[in-house]
Design a protein around this motif. Structure first.
Motif, PDB file in Angstrom:
ATOM      1  N   GLU A  85      56.757  48.457  24.039  1.00  0.00           N
ATOM      2  CA  GLU A  85      56.083  49.258  25.048  1.00  0.00           C
ATOM      3  C   GLU A  85      55.232  48.372  25.940  1.00  0.00           C
ATOM      4  N   ILE A  86      55.178  48.703  27.212  1.00  0.00           N
ATOM      5  CA  ILE A  86      54.261  48.061  28.143  1.00  0.00           C
ATOM      6  C   ILE A  86      52.893  48.694  27.953  1.00  0.00           C
ATOM      7  N   PRO A  87      51.788  47.932  27.964  1.00  0.00           N
ATOM      8  CA  PRO A  87      50.450  48.549  27.832  1.00  0.00           C
ATOM      9  C   PRO A  87      50.317  49.767  28.739  1.00  0.00           C
ATOM     10  N   ALA A  88      49.941  50.880  28.181  1.00  0.00           N
ATOM     11  CA  ALA A  88      50.050  52.181  28.853  1.00  0.00           C
ATOM     12  C   ALA A  88      49.248  52.275  30.137  1.00  0.00           C
ATOM     13  N   ASP A  89      48.134  51.564  30.210  1.00  0.00           N
ATOM     14  CA  ASP A  89      47.271  51.711  31.385  1.00  0.00           C
ATOM     15  C   ASP A  89      47.601  50.714  32.492  1.00  0.00           C
ATOM     16  N   LEU A  90      48.636  49.914  32.328  1.00  0.00           N
ATOM     17  CA  LEU A  90      48.977  48.899  33.321  1.00  0.00           C
ATOM     18  C   LEU A  90      50.168  49.347  34.172  1.00  0.00           C
ATOM     19  N   GLN A  91      50.027  49.172  35.467  1.00  0.00           N
ATOM     20  CA  GLN A  91      51.170  49.280  36.370  1.00  0.00           C
ATOM     21  C   GLN A  91      51.621  47.854  36.633  1.00  0.00           C
ATOM     22  N   ILE A  92      52.786  47.481  36.118  1.00  0.00           N
ATOM     23  CA  ILE A  92      53.241  46.093  36.244  1.00  0.00           C
ATOM     24  C   ILE A  92      53.619  45.810  37.691  1.00  0.00           C
ATOM     25  N   MET A  93      53.043  44.752  38.220  1.00  0.00           N
ATOM     26  CA  MET A  93      53.287  44.331  39.592  1.00  0.00           C
ATOM     27  C   MET A  93      53.936  42.949  39.588  1.00  0.00           C
ATOM     28  N   ILE A  94      54.523  42.572  40.725  1.00  0.00           N
ATOM     29  CA  ILE A  94      55.203  41.287  40.814  1.00  0.00           C
ATOM     30  C   ILE A  94      55.005  40.704  42.204  1.00  0.00           C
ATOM     31  N   GLY A  95      55.031  39.389  42.287  1.00  0.00           N
ATOM     32  CA  GLY A  95      54.870  38.721  43.577  1.00  0.00           C
ATOM     33  C   GLY A  95      54.727  37.221  43.415  1.00  0.00           C
ATOM     34  N   SER A  96      54.524  36.567  44.521  1.00  0.00           N
ATOM     35  CA  SER A  96      54.368  35.119  44.538  1.00  0.00           C
ATOM     36  C   SER A  96      53.131  34.694  43.751  1.00  0.00           C
ATOM     37  N   GLN A  97      53.205  33.513  43.131  1.00  0.00           N
ATOM     38  CA  GLN A  97      52.068  32.996  42.367  1.00  0.00           C
ATOM     39  C   GLN A  97      51.043  32.299  43.242  1.00  0.00           C
ATOM     40  N   TRP A  98      51.267  32.230  44.548  1.00  0.00           N
ATOM     41  CA  TRP A  98      50.349  31.512  45.442  1.00  0.00           C
ATOM     42  C   TRP A  98      49.354  32.502  46.049  1.00  0.00           C
ATOM     43  N   TRP A  99      48.231  32.694  45.362  1.00  0.00           N
ATOM     44  CA  TRP A  99      47.273  33.709  45.742  1.00  0.00           C
ATOM     45  C   TRP A  99      45.944  33.089  46.157  1.00  0.00           C
ATOM     46  N   CYS A 100      45.092  33.917  46.757  1.00  0.00           N
ATOM     47  CA  CYS A 100      43.711  33.550  47.068  1.00  0.00           C
ATOM     48  C   CYS A 100      42.828  34.739  46.686  1.00  0.00           C
ATOM     49  N   LEU A 101      41.974  34.547  45.671  1.00  0.00           N
ATOM     50  CA  LEU A 101      41.180  35.643  45.121  1.00  0.00           C
ATOM     51  C   LEU A 101      39.684  35.365  45.269  1.00  0.00           C
ATOM     52  N   ARG A 102      38.918  36.451  45.414  1.00  0.00           N
ATOM     53  CA  ARG A 102      37.469  36.335  45.500  1.00  0.00           C
ATOM     54  C   ARG A 102      36.869  36.005  44.124  1.00  0.00           C
ATOM     55  N   ARG A 103      35.650  35.491  44.140  1.00  0.00           N
ATOM     56  CA  ARG A 103      34.998  35.102  42.889  1.00  0.00           C
ATOM     57  C   ARG A 103      34.853  36.293  41.940  1.00  0.00           C
ATOM     58  N   ARG A 104      34.434  37.424  42.485  1.00  0.00           N
ATOM     59  CA  ARG A 104      34.255  38.596  41.640  1.00  0.00           C
ATOM     60  C   ARG A 104      35.564  38.966  40.935  1.00  0.00           C
ATOM     61  N   THR A 105      36.671  38.904  41.660  1.00  0.00           N
ATOM     62  CA  THR A 105      37.969  39.253  41.074  1.00  0.00           C
ATOM     63  C   THR A 105      38.339  38.280  39.971  1.00  0.00           C
ATOM     64  N   VAL A 106      38.131  36.992  40.212  1.00  0.00           N
ATOM     65  CA  VAL A 106      38.448  35.980  39.206  1.00  0.00           C
ATOM     66  C   VAL A 106      37.600  36.173  37.953  1.00  0.00           C
ATOM     67  N   GLU A 107      36.329  36.487  38.129  1.00  0.00           N
ATOM     68  CA  GLU A 107      35.463  36.714  36.962  1.00  0.00           C
ATOM     69  C   GLU A 107      35.907  37.941  36.184  1.00  0.00           C
ATOM     70  N   TRP A 108      36.343  38.982  36.885  1.00  0.00           N
ATOM     71  CA  TRP A 108      36.879  40.166  36.203  1.00  0.00           C
ATOM     72  C   TRP A 108      38.120  39.815  35.379  1.00  0.00           C
ATOM     73  N   ILE A 109      38.982  38.990  35.950  1.00  0.00           N
ATOM     74  CA  ILE A 109      40.207  38.597  35.243  1.00  0.00           C
ATOM     75  C   ILE A 109      39.867  37.814  33.982  1.00  0.00           C
ATOM     76  N   ILE A 110      38.932  36.859  34.109  1.00  0.00           N
ATOM     77  CA  ILE A 110      38.543  36.065  32.941  1.00  0.00           C
ATOM     78  C   ILE A 110      37.968  36.970  31.852  1.00  0.00           C
TER      79      ILE A 110
END
Length: 525
Positions: A172-197
């Motif tokens: 099963e895919i984790p129920a609360d995740l909508q799996i997305m796809i795209g290029s690995q070359w991204w630019c993210l804000r600091r807040r977003t990166v801290e949330w991911i960590i």
């Protein structure tokens, strides 16, 4: 003002890595480096020696061996991101790059762009609904566990997959995740990166899932960003310009691509040839400049598709089973006016309608907004018209209650001409032979997206001979097809010389044909 921490994953060419880091940090930005543990220790030692005194350079605390398609690429990225977050508290944005990437805009321009919109730049398309994956595995990437590398252990990789499939070991895919796809070359804000960590530490189920997915660098960050960040703050695009061939290989840029790269609506480009030393030098100086007069034409991908497609022109559409046994009607006559200059063909057709009662339709297979009657939806898009071309033409004959119908086609539509000439109906072709000035070809390039208003003159001058050759080549292909009723109307001929041709094509009297041939400014641009 934005301060960028570049996240660099690399595995070779230590001298180039040193130069890249020096160029990117020269304007006050930062860089965190993960150098593949597969590379020689001496190469990494050289990088550390050259960059160790630079306070704007950090290194991932842990180096691991990376493999294409493996979780290791995501893990290496996370190690570099964590190093950047800890070392550079003033960094506002984190930009993923490789050793083959270089800036194609100035640092001031890049920072102004990031300051202008409080958002994250990352391709993030729905994994199941989008067509981002063109070939190969799709849902199998997720619902089975992948412990082996397809490139280095192909047999074991596929045996493991087939064994899970045979035993019904889907997960099963984790129920609360909508799996997305795209290029690995991204630019993210600091807040977003801290949330991911933080999520990597609080959601072991998510980490366990992605560790055994296939090619997770195309889904991990893309999914987590969409899960954590409001949709209104996500720009589903990359700021890195990259293209791929039909075989899935990245297009490489060389010294003569400088003007082309600067005119694209991106901040970086990948991938730059190691041998393109002049290009690298010019781009390095550009990034350190204050330049902000970039003229964006964004023609790169269409231009590449146009140039690479010239060598493999063939029938664009295979015959459909519902069309092979159907006909427009043996008693019907289809009259085709073929011309690269669409306005000339439309002018001629307008004159024909004025002098005769033959129904005529402009470029219905080339222009989406061609004026067509409602035929139940078959006429609604160019794709539908082309796929169901014979059915569409039969309906148009019926709609106009006629046995003779005129349509306009671009000279590039040889496939459609061949299909109509293979029909049991009578098909006649009138090709309008025009002269093509550089100004016209430039306008044509802009209309079809091969160039833009801001395309550099140098680029345009290199492109014009190719476009001119293609126009001539299209006419040669039509002649080589050997169509039975193929006539030509020439711009350089007089109305008296063109009159017999029109008379023959339309089966009208000489007076009517002469009136059409004398249409004012018939071939004028």
């Amino acid at each position: 003002m934005a301060n960028i921490a570049f996240i660099l994953l690399c595995h070779k060419d230590p001298e180039a890595i040193v130069l890249q880091a020096q160029q990117l940090t020269a304007m006050g930005d930062y860089i965190a480096i993960h150098f593949d543990a597969r590379a020689p220790a001496a190469a990494f030692a050289h990088i550390q020696d050259k960059l160790g005194d630079n306070p704007n350079v950090a290194f991932a605390k842990t180096r691991i061996k990376c493999g294409w398609g493996e979780w290791s690429l995501v893990q290496a990225t996370l190690y570099a991101v964590e190093a950047a977050v800890d070392a550079f508290p003033r960094a506002t944005h984190f930009y993923m790059v490789s050793g083959d990437c270089m800036a194609i805009k100035s640092a001031s321009h890049a920072k102004a762009l990031l300051d202008s919109d409080d958002c994250d730049y990352i391709e993030s398309f729905d994994f199941f609904e989008s067509d981002w994956i063109k070939t190969g595995m799709k849902e199998e990437r997720l619902i089975y566990r992948h412990f082996f590398n397809e490139r280095t252990n192909k047999t074991v990789f596929y045996n493991s997959w087939w064994a899970q499939r045979k035993l019904g070991l889907e997960r099963e895919i984790p129920a609360d995740l909508q799996i997305m796809i795209g290029s690995q070359w991204w630019c993210l804000r600091r807040r977003t990166v801290e949330w991911i960590i933080n999520m990597t530490k609080t959601r072991p189920d998510v980490m366990k899932f992605f560790r055994t997915t296939w090619i997770p660098d195309e889904t991990f960050f893309q999914t987590l960003v969409r899960h954590l960040v409001p949709e209104s703050e996500i720009r589903t695009r990359t700021l890195t310009f990259l293209m791929f061939t039909d075989y899935g290989m990245p297009v490489t840029f060389y010294n003569d691509h400088y003007d082309l790269l600067l005119s694209q609506d991106f901040l970086f480009a990948r991938k730059i040839s190691p041998e393109a030393t002049d290009l690298k030098d010019r781009l390095g100086r550009l990034y350190a400049s204050e330049r902000d007069d970039f003229k964006i034409s964004d023609e790169g991908r269409k231009l590449f598709g146009f140039l690479t497609g010239r060598g493999r022109i063939g029938r664009r559409f295979a015959p459909r089973f519902w069309e092979t046994e159907t006909s427009l009607g043996r008693e019907r006559e289809l009259l085709i006016v073929a011309c690269k200059k669409w306005h000339v063909a439309k002018r001629l057709v307008g004159s024909i309608k004025h002098h005769t009662n033959i129904p005529a339709i402009d470029y219905l297979f080339n222009e989406e907004d061609t004026d067509l009657p409602d035929l139940g939806g078959i006429q609604s898009t160019l794709g539908k018209r082309t796929r169901h071309r014979r059915a569409l033409m039969r309906m148009l004959f019926d709609y106009y209650d006629t046995d003779r119908l005129i349509i306009c086609l671009d000279t590039a539509n040889l496939d459609l001409m061949q299909d109509f000439f293979n029909d049991r109906s009578t098909t006649r072709l009138l090709e309008l032979e025009c002269e093509f000035s550089d100004d016209y070809l430039t306008g044509h390039a802009k209309r079809v997206g091969l160039a833009g208003d801001q395309t550099a003159d140098e680029t345009m001058q290199q492109l014009l001979p190719t476009i001119r050759y293609d126009v001539v080549y299209e006419s040669d292909r039509i002649r080589d097809a050997g169509f039975e009723h193929h006539l030509r109307l020439r711009e350089l001929a007089s109305p008296d010389e063109n009159t017999p041709t029109i008379c023959d094509f339309l089966s009208v009297s000489e007076d009517v044909a002469r009136g059409i041939a004398q249409t004012p400014y018939l071939f004028a641009d």
